[in-house]
Design an enzyme around this catalytic site. Structure first.
Site, PDB file in Angstrom:
ATOM      1  N   PHE A 101       0.937  -0.923  -0.004  1.00 40.82           N
ATOM      2  CA  PHE A 101       0.386  -0.493  -0.314  1.00 40.82           C
ATOM      3  C   PHE A 101       1.014   1.733   0.132  1.00 40.82           C
ATOM      4  CE2 PHE A 101      -2.874   2.901   1.752  1.00 40.82           C
ATOM      5  CZ  PHE A 101      -3.984   3.184   1.213  1.00 40.82           C
ATOM      6  N   ASP A 131       1.862  -5.264   8.793  1.00 39.92           N
ATOM      7  CA  ASP A 131       0.552  -4.484   8.242  1.00 39.92           C
ATOM      8  C   ASP A 131      -0.735  -5.316   8.154  1.00 39.92           C
ATOM      9  OD1 ASP A 131      -2.109  -2.461   7.847  1.00 39.92           O
ATOM     10  OD2 ASP A 131      -0.852  -1.278   6.558  1.00 39.92           O
ATOM     11  N   TYR A 142     -11.083   0.685  11.059  1.00 37.24           N
ATOM     12  CA  TYR A 142     -12.551   1.073  10.137  1.00 37.24           C
ATOM     13  C   TYR A 142     -12.831   0.257   9.494  1.00 37.24           C
ATOM     14  CZ  TYR A 142      -8.480   3.376   7.199  1.00 37.24           C
ATOM     15  OH  TYR A 142      -8.155   3.824   6.472  1.00 37.24           O
ATOM     16  N   LYS A 143     -11.912  -0.369   8.867  1.00 29.51           N
ATOM     17  CA  LYS A 143     -12.362  -1.977   7.631  1.00 29.51           C
ATOM     18  C   LYS A 143     -13.335  -2.990   8.358  1.00 29.51           C
ATOM     19  CE  LYS A 143      -7.689  -1.508   5.041  1.00 29.51           C
ATOM     20  NZ  LYS A 143      -9.089   0.021   4.509  1.00 29.51           N
ATOM     21  N   ARG A 181     -12.219  -4.347  -6.957  1.00 32.65           N
ATOM     22  CA  ARG A 181     -11.915  -4.422  -5.593  1.00 32.65           C
ATOM     23  C   ARG A 181     -13.961  -4.948  -5.155  1.00 32.65           C
ATOM     24  NH1 ARG A 181      -7.919  -3.003  -1.209  1.00 32.65           N
ATOM     25  NH2 ARG A 181      -9.661  -1.161  -1.655  1.00 32.65           N
TER      26      ARG A 181
END
Length: 412
Positions: free
Chosen positions: A133, A210, A235-236, A384
């Protein structure tokens, strides 16, 4: 010889009918007026729990509105580590005293990676992959420039992700820290964390993961795997809300030796001592810097307790079933139109999202959002499909992928 008839794959309705976790979908806020047909972006922002609205109101009236500043002494000073310990127990596979909540993912990546590098005298190499990322890569580049460190880049196969063989080919006596994503943000590839961690530690390096795309969707055993450092957003799949503070893990074996680079009063041994010089806390609190975001932690606590009730094994089972269904539908409905599957077929090597590539998917995604079908897009061509196990139905997946097909057909 008489051949047995081929069994048709189960339909969305059949999968939903036998889904043991289906009742939990009602725990989440449903968009008003049917404005969302299919939410396929739970890997970017989870839906809010219904209970959170009431709990936030109670927090405002009670701990904040009634107790006021007294709540710091009554509870809030310990909130970052208390919530961290609960997450450690429920989703991280971590014993108490090693996890805390605070700052953003980017800031925590910086603090832990910089501490890890500085804590490895005689070693100056940071290992990371080029497909990681952007924040991870940018943080590594910044720290390397600050500390005159060398970046060792891994160029993984985009579909398979970083393998143990890839890591073994680049680590050595100068390896200080290896930073990888447990689940790749593009393909959803699930790295072999136990094997890779063991290899890095055997070479004398520190292993940092991560876990942003795995925490809350894929079981983790950070202690058992021997992980040194880990950071992940909340927050996922943890449904902490937009901008929710991130999670950090520091193995207990490192707490006395690592010093994080951003010294602040909350990380001091005596925060209210107002001392002339900084002396870090002896515990994981030494990695906290400023005033913790207490209000922003509250939604995260609700989801943590729901995960504890359901269990990570059941969540992982549902996640695999959802991604298998999504891949089967993509193969049937999208591949004949020129789309390519860009995620691992092996469920043991896949997180809770799948990616499909097509040159038109950027425009397709924009049109889908207007229709209330919400996947997300990652350049250059990746759409995605993020599947949050507790809030997503199989019928929702089918409706979303059928809509993707319809828009794609209209553009070709």
């Amino acid at each position: 010889m008489i051949k047995s008839p081929e069994l048709s794959p189960p339909t969305s309705a059949q999968l939903d009918a036998k889904d043991r976790l289906a009742p939990y979908r009602d725990y989440f806020v449903e968009p008003e007026g049917g404005s969302v047909i299919a939410y396929l972006d739970g890997n970017s922002l989870g839906r809010p729990l219904r209970v959170t609205a009431g709990n936030l109101a109670a927090f405002v009236q009670g701990e904040w509105g009634t107790s006021l500043i007294r709540s710091w002494g009554e509870k809030w000073m310990d909130e970052p580590t208390a919530v961290g310990d609960r997450l450690g127990e429920v989703v991280l596979g971590a014993a108490p005293g090693q996890s805390f909540i605070g700052d953003s993912t980017s800031v925590l990546l910086y603090k832990l990676l910089r501490a890890g590098l500085d804590g490895q005298p005689g070693r100056n190499q940071i290992v990371i992959d080029r497909d990681n990322f952007p924040t991870d890569r940018f943080i590594v580049e910044g720290i390397a420039a600050e500390r005159d460190a060398e970046i060792v880049w891994i160029d993984p196969d985009p579909l398979t992700g970083v393998t143990a063989e890839d890591v073994g080919a680049v680590i050595g006596p100068r390896t200080a820290v290896v930073l990888l994503s447990h689940v790749a943000y593009r393909s959803g590839f699930l790295a072999d964390a136990p094997t890779i961690t063991s290899m890095v530690k055997a070479a004398g390096g520190l292993m940092m993961w991560d876990i942003s795309h795995s925490i809350g969707a894929v079981p983790l055993e950070l202690d058992a795997w021997g992980v040194d450092l880990a950071v992940g957003c909340t927050y996922k799949y943890l449904n902490g809300g937009p901008g929710a503070p991130a999670l950090a893990y520091v193995n207990s074996s490192l707490l006395s030796s690592l010093r994080q680079p951003i010294w602040g009063w909350m990380g001091a041994a005596d925060p209210f001592g107002m001392s002339a010089n900084f002396e870090p806390a002896a515990t994981v609190r030494r990695f906290i810097t400023g005033t913790p975001p207490i209000l922003a932690m509250q939604p995260l606590k609700d989801m943590t307790e729901l995960i504890a009730e359901v269990g990570m094994d059941a969540i992982r089972e549902k996640s695999i079933a959802l991604t298998e269904h999504a891949l089967a539908l993509a193969e049937e409905l999208l591949v004949p139109l020129g789309a390519e599957i860009a995620s691992p077929r092996d469920p043991d090597r896949r997180g809770s999202h799948v990616s499909v590539n097509h040159p038109l998917f950027g425009e397709v995604t924009a049109r889908l959002w207007e229709q209330g079908v919400i996947p997300d897009f990652r350049p250059p061509h990746g759409l995605r499909i993020g599947l949050s196990p507790l809030s997503t139905s199989f019928a929702e997946v089918q409706a979303g992928i059928q809509a993707i097909r319809e828009v794609l057909v209209s553009l070709t």
